[in-house]
Structures are given as C-alpha cells and as structure tokens.
Design a protein around this motif. Structure first.
Motif, short mmCIF file in Angstrom:
data_model
loop_
_atom_site.label_atom_id
_atom_site.label_comp_id
_atom_site.label_asym_id
_atom_site.label_seq_id
_atom_site.Cartn_x
_atom_site.Cartn_y
_atom_site.Cartn_z
N GLN A 43 0.82 -1.21 0.00
CA GLN A 43 0.00 0.00 0.00
C GLN A 43 0.86 1.26 0.00
OE1 GLN A 43 -0.73 2.36 2.89
NE2 GLN A 43 -1.78 3.51 1.29
N ASP A 44 2.06 1.19 0.56
CA ASP A 44 2.94 2.35 0.62
C ASP A 44 4.38 1.88 0.62
OD1 ASP A 44 3.77 4.95 0.74
OD2 ASP A 44 3.07 5.34 2.78
N CYS A 83 2.46 -3.06 3.97
CA CYS A 83 1.57 -3.98 3.27
C CYS A 83 0.27 -4.17 4.05
CB CYS A 83 2.24 -5.34 3.07
SG CYS A 83 3.77 -5.25 2.12
N VAL A 84 -0.82 -4.33 3.31
CA VAL A 84 -2.14 -4.57 3.91
C VAL A 84 -2.76 -5.79 3.23
CG1 VAL A 84 -2.49 -2.12 4.42
CG2 VAL A 84 -3.30 -3.05 2.24
N PRO A 120 -7.25 -5.56 -0.71
CA PRO A 120 -8.61 -5.01 -0.61
C PRO A 120 -9.61 -5.83 -1.43
CG PRO A 120 -7.01 -3.26 -1.01
CD PRO A 120 -6.28 -4.56 -1.18
N THR A 168 -8.22 -2.30 5.58
CA THR A 168 -9.35 -2.63 4.73
C THR A 168 -10.56 -3.03 5.54
OG1 THR A 168 -8.46 -4.86 4.54
CG2 THR A 168 -7.90 -3.31 2.80
N PRO A 214 -2.27 -5.10 8.95
CA PRO A 214 -1.19 -4.58 8.14
C PRO A 214 0.15 -5.08 8.65
CG PRO A 214 -1.92 -2.91 9.68
CD PRO A 214 -2.81 -4.11 9.90
N ASN A 219 1.23 -1.36 -5.02
CA ASN A 219 0.01 -2.12 -5.33
C ASN A 219 0.28 -3.55 -5.78
OD1 ASN A 219 -1.38 0.24 -4.72
ND2 ASN A 219 -1.54 0.86 -6.87
N PRO A 243 -5.93 7.76 -3.61
CA PRO A 243 -4.91 7.91 -2.56
C PRO A 243 -4.34 9.32 -2.54
CG PRO A 243 -4.53 5.94 -3.90
CD PRO A 243 -5.56 6.76 -4.61
N PRO A 246 -4.47 5.71 1.87
CA PRO A 246 -5.14 4.94 0.81
C PRO A 246 -6.52 5.49 0.47
CG PRO A 246 -5.27 3.78 2.90
CD PRO A 246 -4.39 4.95 3.13
N GLN A 273 -7.53 2.37 -4.54
CA GLN A 273 -6.17 1.84 -4.52
C GLN A 273 -6.30 0.34 -4.33
OE1 GLN A 273 -3.44 3.20 -1.50
NE2 GLN A 273 -1.68 2.21 -2.48
N TYR A 299 -3.26 9.70 -8.36
CA TYR A 299 -2.78 9.83 -6.99
C TYR A 299 -2.45 11.29 -6.73
CZ TYR A 299 -2.32 4.73 -6.41
OH TYR A 299 -2.56 3.39 -6.30
#
Length: 505
Positions: free
Chosen positions: A23-24, A68-69, A72, A154, A160, A176, A344, A355, A359, A400
């Motif tokens: 995610q980032d 990281c997540v 989604p 999410t 995360p 992503n 985002p 987010p 995203q 973004y």
C-alpha cells in the motif's frame, strides 16, 4: 500464516508467512548492519534494533521498507490453511529451498561482501537507524500521534505489516503489487511506545507496538491464480470439450441469476473473461496504445431499478464473490461522491500515502451501483471523484494526489455498472438492457464448476490489439477453450451484438 487471528499467539522472532498488497513504499532504512566486537564481526540483520559496543567499527547497510495490507476486496474462499499454503509455497519455490537451508551461510557471505564495499560509512554510536526518506525535503506539520500515522486498514479484522526487504532490486516490487513474504516476525505487543530505541524517523514510519514487522528472507509476487485452490489445470481441462462443458454449466448458472436473460448472461460471461484472461495472459488485456487501454470490456446493465436491484443485484454480487478472488462494490450516489476519498493522497505531515477506495490490486472486479442516484449537485470533491472513476473506466489509471502534483498509476480492474438508464458518469464499453423473464430461486454453483471456471483462461490466446467486437470475439473463443478465432464464434458475437442493439431501440 500471519493474519489477524494468528498474530494473537505467534511469538516474536518466529518464522512466518504473510500475504498482502504493497500500500505504501517508505523508502530505504539505513542501519548498523555489521559491527566488530573484539576480533569477531557480527550482524544486526533481521533485527529492528542495531546493537553494537561503543567505539566499535561498524558498517552501514540498508533495507527497503514496504507497508503492506491484506488485499482489498479479497474474498473468503481464497483464504486457506497454513498447511495448504506451506505445501503450495514449497512446490512453487523449489529453487529457494536449498537457499533457505543455507540462510546462515548466505548471511555470512553478504556480511563479508558488505565489509569489503567502499560506499559503506561509519555510523555514530547511539544512532540506531535512520531512513532515506528523512532526507526528502517535504513540509512537516509537526509531530503526529502514533495512531494518526497508520492508514486505515481494509477492515477491522485486517492486519497490516511493515515488511523489510534485503538484497532485492527496487524494480522487483512496486506499489500495489500483491506478494507473499517469508521472514522473521519482530512484532512486540508489549513494546513501550515511548521507547528511546526508535529514532524519530522510525517512529513516524511505523511504530512496532501498532504494526508487526517482518524481516523478509524470501518473497514472490502473486498473481490472481495463486489464490485459486488448484495450482494448475489438469490435462483433461485443456480439452475444448471440457471447456464447453464448463461454459454450459456457468452459462446456466448466470442465466438463472439474471432471470433467464440469456443475452445479458452472454455479455456478462465475456465481461468476466476479459478480466480473467489477464490473470494468465498479461498480453491479452489492458495493453495501452496511445494512452488507451485496449482489451478491456466494461459492462453497463440498464433497466435496473431499486426493486430489481434488491433481487438480481444482490444475487449477482454474491455470485461474483464466489467466482472471483477480489471484488468490491461502490455506490454511485451524490452523497457518496461528495464525501468519499476514492483516490490515494500523500500526507506530508506523516510522510505517508493515505489509501483511497480505488487503490486496489490488479485483477480486482468493481461493481458500481447507480440505481440509487437521485438529482443533486456535486461539490468539488464529487466532481473530482466522478472524473477519477471515469478515467479508471476508460484508461485503467488512477490519479494519486501528491498535493503539489498529481500522478496517474496504471491498474487493471474490470467494472460492472448497474443503472436505470445508460450511465452518463460511467460510459461503459458495452450497454445491455436487462430483460429478465422471471425470478428464479437462488442457485448455488458447484465447487467443481466454480474452480474450473476460475482457471479457464490459462491456456488460451495471444496478444491482439483490437476493437470492442474483436475483444468480444476473443473472449468468446476463450470461453470455448479455443486458441484461435473461428468463423462460427465470430458469427456468434455478431448475432449477440445485433440482439443487443435491438434492445436499445
């Protein structure tokens, strides 16, 4: 397998596996990778805190930080037990098994190489870690609270993870991407949030008491097929007759869901295949020519109102959740568009990417419900959100917001729109009037048919930059397990298009 359930009992310094979407990207972190204690060199690799004797020689190494997540929109059927994942991971990464057996030896080798590299610098005693992002010249709004720097997950149950990557080129993983990481967990739920062991940059990026950290030993990028229950198609499933049988079962299922509307079911099948073919054949779908995404097939089902949506829309959402790994629904109402954070945004106060709803990972299916859209006025946020969704539909790109500039990021999402009339907000590739003849009892697709369907796109096709009709014809061929377009399938597409146009009159 590290998730919101296992984190409650997994102990720190345990070897774990984590799956998630990047995610980032938090830049590189410098740390005291090696230090000399007497005559012996030791390492702080795979450790959060750099420990070394005062005045000792040391070498600065660096590692990448990825936030990281969970993916989604990931559907529950894609989740499997730790034993299943262990077996599949070992099968698909056999070349790394010997590497894992030699982890200690490789660590020593990499440390030896690091000691001989001239760019390494000495680190000041007491300065545990620092971040490459710390040197970026960005405005700051003061010190943020620990909780405010963590982007929303999410869901309440999602977990995360801050993943630290060693000895991997930056081009290997990007924003992503969905990946699976195997490494050492250093999450400490009892850590003091005011601990002086963390530098300012470290605490701003991700405090250990809030988010577990995983020091990655090996990793691999995941595609949609890695979330399926079967790792590959059987030999029999590649036979056209078997494809035809799968197609007939799925068409019967979709037609029943859509109130015996065979034409709508045919277009829905082609729409779903245009997404699935990307899973296995990246050159088929969403190639870009002059900034235009070629090969996508978004679908707008019209003549749906609030009443029919409560029946057919709900059934179709549930059906797609059982067929596709990643699905999400977005309500297209004035209130939602005026208030939602779809794209985002960069928060320079925390130096984090916040987010947005879109995203998402490649291969995500989006349902956009316009049936409850009533007359109203869009504010500036609503106008921007409408533009963002339209750009996603037409160009497969998400904008973004970096405050001082905006950047478009390519994505791969299939989009299905429900509306009463032709949508003006979301101009889909194909518009099909929905004409059910009856409401059928809710059917349950068999696990065998669902699993076979998810994998039908694996052995078909080649790149073809084509118009919408050719895209439909390709998907028609894929649905029958064919690798080339036959005259029969081309005529089927032309007849389907003729019937669709008749409905639009």
């Amino acid at each position: 397998m590290l998730d919101s359930s296992s984190i409650k009992w997994v102990q720190p310094k345990t070897l774990v596996r984590f799956r998630g979407m990047i995610q980032d990207m938090l830049g590189n972190e410098f740390y005291a990778g090696a230090y000399k204690d007497g005559l012996t060199w030791s390492t702080n690799r795979y450790s959060d805190v750099s420990q070394f004797p005062d005045g000792s020689d040391m070498k600065v190494w660096e590692r990448r930080l990825l936030y990281c997540v969970p993916v989604p929109g990931q559907n529950q059927w894609t989740e499997c037990s730790s034993e299943e994942l262990k077996s599949r991971f070992l099968d698909l990464t056999g070349q790394n098994r010997a590497k894992r057996a030699r982890v200690d030896e490789e660590m020593s080798d990499s440390m030896e190489a690091g000691l001989n590299c001239s760019p390494f610098k000495k680190m000041k005693a007491g300065g545990a870690t620092s971040s490459a992002s710390e040197s970026q010249q960005v405005p700051r709004t003061g010190c943020a609270s620990q909780s405010s720097i963590i982007p929303p997950a999410t869901s309440a149950a999602s977990l995360p993870c801050l993943v630290k990557i060693y000895d991997s080129p930056e081009s290997d993983l990007k924003l992503n991407d969905v990946a699976e990481f195997l490494g050492v967990l250093t999450f400490d739920q009892n850590a003091d949030e005011n601990s002086e062991a963390l530098s300012e940059a470290e605490s701003v990026q991700m405090p250990s008491e809030n988010v577990p950290r995983l020091h990655c030993i090996i990793h691999r990028k995941l595609e949609t097929q890695h979330f399926l229950n079967g790792s590959s198609l059987s030999t029999e499933a590649s036979i056209p007759s078997v494809f035809k049988e799968i197609r007939e079962s799925l068409m019967k299922y979709l037609t029943g869901l859509l109130g015996d509307d065979h034409i709508a079911a045919q277009f829905l099948l082609l729409h779903l295949l245009s997404k699935l073919s990307h899973v296995c054949l990246p050159l088929w779908v969403h190639e870009r020519v002059d900034n235009v995404a070629v090969g996508k097939l978004s679908l707008n089902l019209i003549h749906l109102d609030k009443e029919s949506m409560s029946i057919f829309g709900t059934q179709l959402r549930d059906a797609l959740k059982s067929l596709l790994p990643f699905t999400q629904s977005i309500p297209l109402t004035i209130e939602y568009l005026n208030t939602a954070s779809l794209g985002p945004k960069k928060d320079y106060g925390t130096n984090r990417l916040v987010p947005g709803v879109v995203q998402i990972a490649d291969g995500t299916h989006l349902i956009l419900d316009e049936t409850e859209l009533h007359p109203g006025t869009l504010n500036s946020v609503g106008v921007e959100n409408a533009k963002l969704l339209k750009n996603l539909l037409e160009c497969q790109k998400v904008e973004y917001d970096f405050q001082y500039y905006k950047m478009e990021v390519a994505t791969d999402a299939q989009m299905l729109i429900f509306s009463e009339g032709k949508s003006n907000i979301m101009p889909a590739d194909v518009v099909v009037p929905f004409q059910p003849s009856q409401v059928n009892p809710l059917q349950v697709i068999s696990p065998e048919t669902a699993e076979a369907w998810r994998q039908t796109g694996r052995s078909s096709g080649s790149q073809d930059l084509s118009s919408r009709l050719l895209t439909m014809a390709r998907m028609m061929s894929v649905s029958y397990g064919e690798t080339t377009l036959s005259l029969e399938h081309w005529q089927m597409v032309l007849e389907l298009e003729r019937l669709r146009k008749e409905r639009l009159k």
